[in-house]
Design an enzyme around this catalytic site. Structure first.
Site, PDB file in Angstrom:
ATOM      1  N   HIS A  29       0.853  -1.195   0.000  1.00  0.00           N
ATOM      2  CA  HIS A  29       0.000   0.000   0.000  1.00  0.00           C
ATOM      3  C   HIS A  29       0.881   1.234   0.000  1.00  0.00           C
ATOM      4  CE1 HIS A  29       0.470   1.612   4.141  1.00  0.00           C
ATOM      5  NE2 HIS A  29       0.732   0.363   4.478  1.00  0.00           N
ATOM      6  N   CYS A  30       0.320   2.323  -0.526  1.00  0.00           N
ATOM      7  CA  CYS A  30       0.997   3.615  -0.468  1.00  0.00           C
ATOM      8  C   CYS A  30       0.185   4.512   0.451  1.00  0.00           C
ATOM      9  CB  CYS A  30       1.159   4.211  -1.867  1.00  0.00           C
ATOM     10  SG  CYS A  30      -0.401   4.490  -2.726  1.00  0.00           S
ATOM     11  N   MET A  31       0.189   5.817   0.198  1.00  0.00           N
ATOM     12  CA  MET A  31      -0.514   6.739   1.085  1.00  0.00           C
ATOM     13  C   MET A  31      -2.021   6.535   1.085  1.00  0.00           C
ATOM     14  SD  MET A  31       1.141   8.692   2.979  1.00  0.00           S
ATOM     15  CE  MET A  31      -0.284   9.698   3.334  1.00  0.00           C
ATOM     16  N   ARG A  33      -3.700   4.064  -1.380  1.00  0.00           N
ATOM     17  CA  ARG A  33      -4.192   2.955  -2.195  1.00  0.00           C
ATOM     18  C   ARG A  33      -3.660   1.599  -1.732  1.00  0.00           C
ATOM     19  NH1 ARG A  33      -2.638   5.630  -8.047  1.00  0.00           N
ATOM     20  NH2 ARG A  33      -3.255   7.739  -7.509  1.00  0.00           N
TER      21      ARG A  33
END
Length: 542
Positions: A29-31, A33
């Site tokens: 995961h990113c910030m 998504r």
């Protein structure tokens, strides 16, 4: 429902809609998504995914990305990973069910799409086609290389944000002369990561390019080692940190090349001793006597150019950056900006580019509101806008871009106009000496407020950024409302999506009425060929 239960329920709802655990190859995961590597994307039930309350949108790119928003994604991802492992443990031999007619199905059936002439679902389908075309066009060696560069820096964003917010809080306390005994500790907490960011960049670089991550980190650590201050190179004494993240990236990439060369030529019996030694030694010497100086000059040049661009170009530079950022995203070229942002943060404490680029999202929000008002009869598109606006205000623009403005065509252009004017507003103040920057990368929109920093104090910086957002909203709205729709586009899209009541034929009414005296009742005539075929549905036009 307890927070953990809510996050697990969200994960449990997502998993079957992406084909189950057997279809999941990777989970990160990113910030904002949840990024999934899927074996077969035809098993994804995208419509059902978008209908989940926690899902703000989806992006079909190199990974399948489910937009959950900041905070939520960090809590749902661990629960999703647990469910994947539990399902695999329970059915290790399970394989993804085959797709039917190229689409994922639920319980062996497929729900037919609605017959509305122009709906949000059809716009989303057009958005998916655009994404697929963009993905194919962006699969060039250069853009794949940029994607690798982005993958090096994206995992660092949470630490950049956390340290950036602490640095901002510490600066506020210092200005107010509050808690003087605490501010030194906060300064150490905020600065510790940035002092060693080169090591993390080196580690991720080696990992991304197929080397041993710890060797990449070891070579990059040379750049921040205090002892380099005793070494002369190119006629000048080196300084710790010289070259920064760009030097670390280049040093680790060189280490990967050296390591792979050693793996090919060093005998297996000696590999465990010789390969890491030669990798660190050769890469380290080149880093000290070459890369640190060269990368240092490049880093200084980036900072100098950014300052010159905004101090001289100001409004014009902001206009271009804010207006063309979303087209850069569509071309996949925005990823080249990530190391530039990081270099500016490392050298100046903040990046002056991100607040300007964030105005592109403000233009999208303004355009979406205009579309909402211009299509009062299209309940489907209006529902999509209502559900996507909160995410857009927080800087998550994909649901509005791919679900509304881009498939419509002209509203995407007018949204970029709004972003251009917002960027020009912020750029003008930079030109006047009021620099506005962000201490971290990742957030945008309203989510960027806690990370703002600048040359004239926090209050002035926040006011300028807020003014830019307002300009982006207003211009994006006005440009879209007055110029975003042709007559044909309005006629095609401003149509109710609710099913209309079927009129009762007059013959049927006459047949059911009581016959008058002396008049026999007659049944309605029936066409022996069956009902006349309906005209094929007109495709959505952009």
């Amino acid at each position: 429902m307890a927070p953990d239960d809510k996050n697990r329920a969200t994960a449990a709802a997502i998993l079957p809609l992406v084909g189950g655990a057997a279809n999941v190859g990777s989970v990160v995961h990113c910030m904002t998504r949840l990024r999934l590597g899927l074996h077969d994307r035809t098993l994804v039930d995208e419509d059902a995914l978008k209908a989940l309350p926690a899902v703000m949108g989806v992006v079909d790119d190199d990974t399948y990305q489910i937009v959950l928003g900041p905070g939520t994604v960090a809590r749902v991802t661990p629960e999703f990973e647990k469910l994947v492992e539990e399902e695999r443990a329970a059915a290790p031999a399970a394989t993804p069910a085959p797709a039917v007619d190229g689409r994922a199905t639920a319980a062996g059936t497929e729900t037919a799409a609605g017959s509305a002439p122009v709906s949000a679902e059809e716009l989303a389908a057009q958005g998916a086609e655009i994404r697929a075309a963009r993905k194919a066009k962006n699969a060039t060696p250069f853009k794949l290389f940029l994607r690798k560069i982005a993958n090096i820096f994206v995992p660092l964003i949470p630490a950049l944000i956390g340290c950036g917010i602490i640095a901002g809080l510490n600066g506020l306390l210092i200005n107010l002369e509050w808690l003087p005994a605490v501010t030194p500790a906060l300064a150490a907490i905020a600065s510790g990561f940035m002092a060693l960011i080169a090591v993390f960049v080196g580690y991720n670089t080696a990992k991304e390019f197929g080397g041993t991550p710890i060797l990449g980190g070891a070579v990059a650590a040379i750049i921040v080692y205090a002892g380099v201050a005793n070494i002369d190179a190119f006629g000048q004494t080196l300084s710790p940190g010289q070259g920064g993240v760009l030097g670390a990236l280049a040093a680790a990439a060189l280490a990967v090349y050296v390591e792979k060369w050693c793996r090919r030529w060093v005998p297996e019996a000696l590999d465990v001793l010789v390969t890491p030694t030669l990798t660190v030694l050769i890469s380290g010497l080149v880093t000290i006597f070459g890369l640190m100086f060269v990368a240092g000059e490049v880093s200084s040049g980036i900072g100098t150019f950014a300052d010159w661009l905004l101090s001289h170009g100001g409004a014009g530079a902001g206009l271009l950056l804010g207006g063309f950022f979303l087209p850069l995203v569509m071309l996949g070229l925005h990823q080249a900006l990530i190391p530039i942002h990081t270099t500016l943060i490392e050298g100046q404490g903040y990046t002056v580019l991100l607040p300007i680029l964030a105005m592109a999202g403000a233009g999208q929000v303004g355009a979406a509101v205009a579309v909402y008002l211009r299509l009062p009869r299209n309940e489907s598109i209006r529902r999509t806008i209502k559900s996507s606006l909160p995410a857009g205000l927080l800087g998550v623009g994909e649901p509005l871009i791919y679900g509304v403005s881009l498939p419509l065509g002209r509203p995407f252009i007018t949204a970029c106009v709004g972003g251009a004017f917002g960027g020009g507003f912020v750029g003008l103040f930079n030109q006047l000496g009021d620099a506005v920057g962000s201490t971290a990368i990742g957030p945008s929109g309203w989510a960027l407020f806690p990370l703002l920093d600048g040359s004239k104090g926090l209050g002035t910086t926040v006011a300028i950024y807020a003014g830019g957002l307002i300009v982006g909203y207003v211009v994006g709205f006005a440009a879209t409302y007055f110029f975003g729709f042709s007559k044909d586009l309005l006629a095609e899209f401003n149509v109710s999506q609710e099913p209309a009541a079927t009129p009762v034929p007059a013959t049927a009414t006459a047949a059911t009425a009581a016959p008058t005296a002396g008049t026999p009742a007659t049944a309605p005539a029936v066409d022996p060929e069956g009902p006349a075929p309906t005209e094929p549905k007109k495709p959505v036009g952009v």
